[in-house]
Design an enzyme around this catalytic site. Structure first.
Site, PDB file in Angstrom:
ATOM      1  NE  ARG A  72      -4.259  -1.429   0.045  1.00  0.00           N
ATOM      2  CZ  ARG A  72      -4.346  -2.494  -0.761  1.00  0.00           C
ATOM      3  NH1 ARG A  72      -3.352  -2.790  -1.575  1.00  0.00           N
ATOM      4  NH2 ARG A  72      -5.421  -3.241  -0.756  1.00  0.00           N
ATOM      5  CD  GLU A 119      -2.751   3.282  -5.171  1.00  0.00           C
ATOM      6  OE1 GLU A 119      -1.542   3.000  -5.067  1.00  0.00           O
ATOM      7  OE2 GLU A 119      -3.646   2.430  -5.286  1.00  0.00           O
ATOM      8  CG  HIS A 130      -2.888  -0.887  -6.836  1.00  0.00           C
ATOM      9  ND1 HIS A 130      -3.169  -0.186  -5.701  1.00  0.00           N
ATOM     10  CD2 HIS A 130      -3.002  -2.200  -6.487  1.00  0.00           C
ATOM     11  CE1 HIS A 130      -3.448  -1.024  -4.710  1.00  0.00           C
ATOM     12  NE2 HIS A 130      -3.346  -2.251  -5.172  1.00  0.00           N
TER      13      HIS A 130
END
Ligand code: NAI
Length: 343
Positions: free
Chosen positions: A230, A259, A291
């Site tokens: 994360r 993000e 991601h």
């Protein structure tokens, strides 16, 4: 069951449509992320299906509850974006605890190999028939020390991959398990001894900015930081400073702390406002993927199957083994979440 599906991507639709049809779960696909601005779209649905960057804070939970929404189905493992405790006695929360830990661990190694063997640079060069090797010198991973933070499903697979490369593995975990072929050390020792540090722990209040200026200060000069977990585990400003000071040798990031307004969307041709991200991306020793570590066919299939399975179990039996129990605080391991309803 009628489920409002937020933050839909084109690759989600076929897997969820097929799995939903099989079990009588009807999905309405919305491109918008779930947030206070879009929560109205969930009115009239039995549940919502959300992903990593949907914003399911306390106010959103209250609004969902007032619409009669009974279940929040996370189609991911992490749940830091959901006000879990606030859901208690209102809305059940289920997740997909594992969909393909191999996908994420393999992506982490892909980023590492790309960086240390300069594959990204070679790819661009040979596309233009530039066959020069100048500046492409890498190093062997064999014999290097990797520090793995978080030895859960993904961390352990990443450790096995690293061992296959002949690397020495150090690990840190708040709840260490059995160490097979690697050693658990303190976080400080891991920072001091590792050539490469890879993050595989969840984001929580405790792990927020786990890698900041102080931690970077303890690391070896030239350390490679790898984050497929994360974004907010790393203080991006401190990382940038570490790179500018030549302390951090490379940063390989599949996640970024800011993000949520950027990743999964096409901003080519736009002016990106985030100066920290823009500066990071401009660095020759930074690789960013948006991601995508989870994004394999196997993972997408597993995500759809488990999510629909969770919804059906909840509908038919009122119990779901993947429910997050927020009563006792031990939300991942509580037996109650498996044996009885939380509320
Ligand atoms: P897991 O729950 O199997 O393992 C997490 C490990 O972290 C556990 O061993 C736990 O004890 C440890 N941990 C908890 N708190 C810690 C702390 N304060 N310090 C150090 N270790 C701590 O989870 P899994 O499946 O291995 O996933 C790890 C993370 O990967 C997830 O939390 C998620 O954020 C991220 N992820 C990223 C994806 C991507 O596409 N980039 C996809 C899937 C997961």
């Amino acid at each position: 069951m009628k489920i409002a599906f937020f933050d839909t991507k084109d690759y989600d639709i076929p897997y969820f449509t097929e799995e939903g049809k099989r079990y009588g779960v009807e999905f309405k696909f919305y491109e918008a992320k779930l947030s206070l601005d879009t929560v109205e779209l969930a009115r009239g649905f039995d549940g919502v299906c959300v992903f990593v960057n949907d914003e399911v804070g306390e106010e959103v939970v209250d609004r969902l509850f007032s619409f009669g929404v009974r279940i929040i189905a996370l189609r991911c493992a992490g749940y830091n974006n959901v006000a879990i405790e606030h859901c208690y006695k209102k809305i059940h929360v289920v997740r997909v605890p594992a969909y393909s830990p191999y996908a994420v661990a393999e992506h982490a190694m892909a980023l590492l190999l790309t960086s240390v063997r300069r594959i990204h640079k070679a790819y661009n060069r040979t596309k233009e028939f530039n066959f020069s090797l100048s500046g492409l010198t890498g190093f062997d991973l064999h014999g290097r020390t990797v520090g793995v933070i978080g030895t859960g499903k993904i961390g352990r697979i990443f450790i096995d991959i690293c061992k296959g490369f002949g690397m020495n593995v150090l690990a840190y975990d708040k709840f260490p398990g059995q160490a097979e072929g690697f050693s658990y050390v303190s976080l400080g020792e891991l920072f001091e001894r590792s050539d490469i540090i890879s993050l595989h722990c969840p984001l929580s209040e405790e792990t927020y900015h786990l890698i900041g200026a102080e931690a970077i200060g303890k690391m070896k000069k030239g350390v490679i930081l790898l984050n497929t977990s994360r974004g907010a585990l790393i203080d991006a400003e401190a990382l940038l400073e570490g790179i500018k000071a030549r302390k951090v040798g490379a940063a390989l990031l599949d996640v970024y702390e800011e993000e949520s307004d950027l990743f999964f969307r096409d901003f080519s041709g736009h002016i990106v406002e985030d100066d920290t991200l823009a500066r990071l991306i401009s660095m020759p020793n930074v690789i960013v993927t948006s991601h995508q570590a989870f994004l394999t066919q196997e993972a997408l299939k597993n995500i759809a199957e488990t999510t629909v399975g969770n919804l059906v179990a909840f509908e038919r039996e009122g119990v779901c083994e993947n429910e997050l129990c927020y009563r006792c605080g031990n939300i991942e391991t509580c037996k109650r979440s498996r044996l009885e309803k939380c509320f």
